[in-house]
Design a protein around this motif. Sequence first.
Motif, PDB file in Angstrom:
ATOM      1  N   VAL A 502       0.722  -0.919  -0.382  1.00 10.76           N
ATOM      2  CA  VAL A 502       0.038  -0.347  -0.298  1.00 10.76           C
ATOM      3  C   VAL A 502       1.354   0.737   0.048  1.00 10.76           C
ATOM      4  N   ALA A 503       1.862   0.849   0.958  1.00  8.67           N
ATOM      5  CA  ALA A 503       2.722   1.994   1.071  1.00  8.67           C
ATOM      6  C   ALA A 503       3.791   2.830  -0.599  1.00  8.67           C
ATOM      7  N   TYR A 508      -3.323   6.647  -2.628  1.00  8.71           N
ATOM      8  CA  TYR A 508      -4.984   6.572  -2.049  1.00  8.71           C
ATOM      9  C   TYR A 508      -5.656   6.684  -0.823  1.00  8.71           C
ATOM     10  N   ILE A 509      -4.739   5.740  -0.427  1.00 10.22           N
ATOM     11  CA  ILE A 509      -4.622   5.049   0.846  1.00 10.22           C
ATOM     12  C   ILE A 509      -3.438   5.639   2.380  1.00 10.22           C
ATOM     13  N   VAL A 514      -5.089   2.514   7.000  1.00 15.15           N
ATOM     14  CA  VAL A 514      -4.431   1.233   6.491  1.00 15.15           C
ATOM     15  C   VAL A 514      -3.803   0.224   7.949  1.00 15.15           C
ATOM     16  N   PHE A 515      -3.691   1.528   8.721  1.00 22.36           N
ATOM     17  CA  PHE A 515      -4.193   0.655  10.237  1.00 22.36           C
ATOM     18  C   PHE A 515      -4.856   0.115  10.382  1.00 22.36           C
ATOM     19  N   LEU A 554     -11.903   1.032   3.801  1.00 22.08           N
ATOM     20  CA  LEU A 554     -12.303   2.350   5.126  1.00 22.08           C
ATOM     21  C   LEU A 554     -11.625   3.258   4.123  1.00 22.08           C
ATOM     22  N   GLN A 555     -10.848   3.886   3.190  1.00 18.86           N
ATOM     23  CA  GLN A 555     -10.435   4.837   3.041  1.00 18.86           C
ATOM     24  C   GLN A 555     -11.822   5.451   2.518  1.00 18.86           C
ATOM     25  N   ALA A 556     -12.573   4.638   1.646  1.00 21.00           N
ATOM     26  CA  ALA A 556     -13.446   5.486   1.240  1.00 21.00           C
ATOM     27  C   ALA A 556     -14.901   5.889   2.650  1.00 21.00           C
TER      28      ALA A 556
END
Length: 564
Positions: A502-503, A508-509, A514-515, A554-556
Amino acid sequence: MSIWDWVVLFGTLGFIVIYGVVKTRGSKDIDGYLRGDNSMKWWTIGLSVMATQASAITFLSTPGQAYEDGMRFVQFYFGLPIAMVIISVTVIPIFYRLKVYTAYEFLENRFDLKTRTLAALLFLVQRGLAAGITIYAPAIILSSILGWNLNLTIIIIGVLVIIYTMSGGTKAVSVTQKQQMAVMMGGMIIAGIMVVRYLPDYVSFGDAIKVAGKMGKMNVVDFSFDWDDRYNFWSGITGGLFLSLSYFGTDQSQVARYLGGKSVTESRLGLLFNGLLKIPMQFVILFIGVMVFVFYQFNQPPAFFNEAAKNKVYATDYAPQLRQLEAQHEQLFNQKQEVVQALTTAVQQEDETAIAEAQTQLASIETASDKVREEVKTVVKAAVPDTETRDTDYIFISFVMKYLPVGLVGLLLAVIFSAAMSSTASELNALASTTVVDIYKRSFRKEGDAKHYLTASKLFTVAWGVVAIFFATTASLFENLIEAVNIIGSIFYGTILGIFLVAFYFKYIKGQAVFIAAVIAEAIVLYCYNFTDIAFLWFNVIGCVAVIVFGFVLQAVLGEKARK
């Protein structure tokens, strides 16, 4: 063991420890201690990376794994070369550009402190457990073989490693691993040559391979797909790829090896060198195990390979039962001799009908023999309740102690001790680095000077060494040691890899998403481990994919409030 075996054993170990201390003493600051002053050449990096992987478990368990299950374990490594290319192209340049001491520093730059801390803690838990097993595995077998006290053996291995790892840090680990790798592979190849030489005169090397194949041991590649099958092409090329990406891209015990390179090019060449040679190395070790299996088709194998445990049974009331079962085992072996010789002749004459007939007869005898061996284990367990009855990890060392000549026994024991020291040194160095840089320096003592952090690094090296020794003295054997280390890694690596992917690739995240996704992913993996039969290699895929998928979701959901 003869006096010459002891001389070879302690002479080899003493040289490695003294060499490591002398060559790397006097690190002046944390940069030299944790990154080796960026002085490593590519061949040192490559050998160090390989030696870090090649723990004593590799040389004890892998031949035994091949003896019982054939060559198919080599598929576990099929994804590794692909992972080496990916990491060389994408990960190494980023780590060098940021001048990080550990892989987890990058995560705070990309996300936040709590994500960095979570990844570091996941690493510390899994690598701390693995360090204990890395010491315990050879110690319990060597103590049994040599008649030493188990805890004393654990302490000897642990203290030897702590001495030179604390003295020279990353550089000490890397420079000593060149010598250790030479001892390890040299000793194993010599053992393999000796196994083949001990075969009957009428059995050529080619015949031995063909006999092993007809008895189901040359099963190098299996293209059948089964979620519950631990070792096939698909689990190796996918699960193995994800595990290798996690291990080499996010595990500090490996990252530290190539962060000490003179340049990006040196580090890349070191990793690619490992990717090129790792599969052949594992193939050779597994093949030696297969040759030991062939050897025992023509020579009476023990009914139970842990001779020390068996001798304890002889001193109990269960001795008559054990001797009776051993007599049955010997009788079955004598029956098998005629069939094995018939199979060898049929193989030499390429008589497929005779081969098939011999295979059928051998399968029947093997089933009966396995049943007797299980009964032997039941008797051993009843007579000595605290004894581990799975003897796979004793197969190769039992052969070494019984059949190899004077001097070579000491060399093979030095191989096992060297491997234990090599992998444990890397683990302690990585544990200390991560603890100091990612936890202590970042969250507890932010304003210390270079000397303070150097001292802290050495103290944490000793502390983690003590923890590993303590865990080793209280641990119990898993079903198979080499699987145990990989299972522990697979439980945690997928989640850590997901965070890093992801990093690197999904801007976007952000940190909050991410946590939470990583916490959920780890919970899913733990559920799969405890409540399903999914093969452990798939945990790496499940954990990684879960982090990415839940991260997007979760970001959404969190929206703009989490975009930081």
